[in-house]
Design a protein around this motif. Structure first.
Motif, PDB file in Angstrom:
ATOM      1  N   ALA A 161       6.881  -0.595  19.622  1.00  0.00           N
ATOM      2  CA  ALA A 161       6.776  -0.363  18.289  1.00  0.00           C
ATOM      3  C   ALA A 161       6.117  -1.333  17.891  1.00  0.00           C
ATOM      4  O   ALA A 161       5.285  -1.539  17.015  1.00  0.00           O
ATOM      5  CB  ALA A 161       8.009   0.115  17.611  1.00  0.00           C
ATOM      6  N   GLN A 162       6.575  -2.672  18.277  1.00  0.00           N
ATOM      7  CA  GLN A 162       6.045  -3.801  17.726  1.00  0.00           C
ATOM      8  C   GLN A 162       4.847  -4.246  18.341  1.00  0.00           C
ATOM      9  O   GLN A 162       3.764  -4.591  17.406  1.00  0.00           O
ATOM     10  CB  GLN A 162       7.002  -4.848  18.215  1.00  0.00           C
ATOM     11  CG  GLN A 162       7.993  -5.164  17.536  1.00  0.00           C
ATOM     12  CD  GLN A 162       8.909  -6.370  17.655  1.00  0.00           C
ATOM     13  OE1 GLN A 162       8.351  -7.648  18.103  1.00  0.00           O
ATOM     14  NE2 GLN A 162      10.074  -6.660  16.860  1.00  0.00           N
ATOM     15  N   ARG A 163       4.486  -3.701  19.485  1.00  0.00           N
ATOM     16  CA  ARG A 163       3.049  -3.932  20.198  1.00  0.00           C
ATOM     17  C   ARG A 163       1.766  -3.155  19.348  1.00  0.00           C
ATOM     18  O   ARG A 163       0.994  -3.375  19.195  1.00  0.00           O
ATOM     19  CB  ARG A 163       2.927  -3.564  21.337  1.00  0.00           C
ATOM     20  CG  ARG A 163       3.709  -4.799  22.556  1.00  0.00           C
ATOM     21  CD  ARG A 163       3.025  -4.402  23.928  1.00  0.00           C
ATOM     22  NE  ARG A 163       3.703  -5.718  24.697  1.00  0.00           N
ATOM     23  CZ  ARG A 163       4.656  -5.395  25.714  1.00  0.00           C
ATOM     24  NH1 ARG A 163       5.142  -4.239  25.722  1.00  0.00           N
ATOM     25  NH2 ARG A 163       5.126  -6.532  26.366  1.00  0.00           N
ATOM     26  N   ALA A 164       2.471  -2.022  19.100  1.00  0.00           N
ATOM     27  CA  ALA A 164       1.576  -1.073  18.220  1.00  0.00           C
ATOM     28  C   ALA A 164       1.131  -1.229  16.775  1.00  0.00           C
ATOM     29  O   ALA A 164       0.062  -1.203  16.522  1.00  0.00           O
ATOM     30  CB  ALA A 164       2.267   0.495  18.065  1.00  0.00           C
ATOM     31  N   LYS A 165       2.036  -2.448  16.267  1.00  0.00           N
ATOM     32  CA  LYS A 165       1.612  -3.049  15.126  1.00  0.00           C
ATOM     33  C   LYS A 165       0.780  -4.213  15.438  1.00  0.00           C
ATOM     34  O   LYS A 165       0.593  -4.893  14.415  1.00  0.00           O
ATOM     35  CB  LYS A 165       2.847  -3.362  14.242  1.00  0.00           C
ATOM     36  CG  LYS A 165       3.756  -2.168  13.830  1.00  0.00           C
ATOM     37  CD  LYS A 165       5.211  -2.526  13.229  1.00  0.00           C
ATOM     38  CE  LYS A 165       5.916  -1.471  12.604  1.00  0.00           C
ATOM     39  NZ  LYS A 165       7.426  -1.898  12.070  1.00  0.00           N
TER      40      LYS A 165
END
Length: 325
Positions: A161-165
């Motif tokens: 989820a952090q990478r997607a941001k």
């Protein structure tokens, strides 16, 4: 020898200069085609097309997730291994942990790894001479390194989820995600039942990790061990906890991060050489992962060791006495 270089340009430690150096070096030894991944799953698509075209070697410049995707593209869904032509795989690290490369004896430094690869191609430049490693049949996917149900998968989902941001995930950020996720997870009732061959079912497990080699992962250069005697030439490593009280769990974590791990705890279930195992959930479906990719929620999973499943360009396996140096 025909080869395809698959580059993940968004991998943590890949750079344009490094990619150019690698391509130039490989072209001096191989009939090389270069492909860059552009979307999730693209590495597997490229690998599948390369296998169908009769390519001899696939060189992956990316992280462990890219390698896993390539392997799944080469082999297709788990089941009987392909009987036709399957290219060998070589790895030039480009991710953050690069667990596979290190486990195979490949330097985490891309330049050093490139020179290693050239030397191995000169010395063992035929598929019959290349090392073969086992894989994990996870039922729906092949895992090269590890798989799990429980807290590790929830950490993976949070990191993704952090990478997607657009956030770059460093070891420090990983631990900032992992620690609160683990603390929250420890408060839940354990719902997993673990079935190993020739043993009574073990119920009340909080999570189950399955590994194909050691260590489980790295934090910068520090290894994290779950099954120190598990290798690509043994069966599966199994690591599960039936209790997550704070003090015993912290003590076990310290053992896992030690230089010479000796993992002992009353609440630890461990096997470093399992042929297969089955995990079922008595409550709601639980988070699951393979090779650091989030699979989603599962009610149960089966895992099977498949020996000699993949040819890799890597140094010979270390002797047992060298495994924990």
């Amino acid at each position: 020898m025909r080869a395809v270089l698959i580059v993940n340009p968004t991998a943590t430690s890949t750079t344009p200069a490094g990619r150019d150096l690698l391509a130039h070096a490989l072209r001096s030894r191989l009939q090389l085609t270069i492909e860059h991944t552009t979307h999730r799953g693209h590495g597997g698509e490229i690998a599948q097309a390369a296998a169908e075209a009769g390519v001899d070697l696939i060189v992956v410049h990316g992280g462990d997730g890219t390698v896993s995707n390539v392997v799944n593209g080469l082999l297709g869904p788990p089941g009987p291994l392909p009987t036709g032509h399957v290219p060998a795989v070589a790895v030039v690290p480009g991710g953050s942990a690069n667990v596979l490369a290190r486990a195979l004896g490949i330097s985490p430094d891309p330049v050093v790894a490139t020179n290693q690869l050239l030397g191995l191609l000169d010395k063992h430049g035929h598929q019959q001479n290349w090392r073969r490693i086992s894989l994990i049949d996870c039922g729906e996917r092949w895992a090269v390194l590890n798989a799990g149900m429980g807290v590790d998968a929830e950490v993976v989902a949070a990191v993704e989820a952090q990478r997607a941001k657009g956030t770059k995930v460093t070891p420090l950020r990983y631990w900032r995600v992992a620690i609160p996720t683990t603390v929250a997870y420890a408060r839940r009732e354990p719902t997993l039942t673990l079935q190993l061959p020739d043993r009574e079912p073990i119920s009340g497990a909080h999570f189950v990790w399955v590994t194909n080699t050691n260590p489980w992962t790295y934090s910068n250069n520090r290894p994290m061990w779950t099954n120190p005697n598990c290798t690509f030439e043994t069966g599966l490593g199994v690591f599960a906890l039936t209790g997550m009280k704070v003090i015993p769990t912290l003590r076990l974590l310290r053992q896992m991060l030690s230089k010479r791990p000796k993992l002992e705890a009353k609440h630890l279930v461990r096997d470093d050489d399992a042929a297969c195992l089955k995990v079922t959930c008595s409550g709601p479906p639980i988070a699951s992962q393979f090779d650091g990719d989030y699979l989603g929620l599962r009610e149960g999973m089966t895992f099977r060791a498949v020996p000699d499943a993949l040819a890799v360009v890597a140094p010979p396996a270390e002797k047992d006495s060298d495994l924990q140096r």
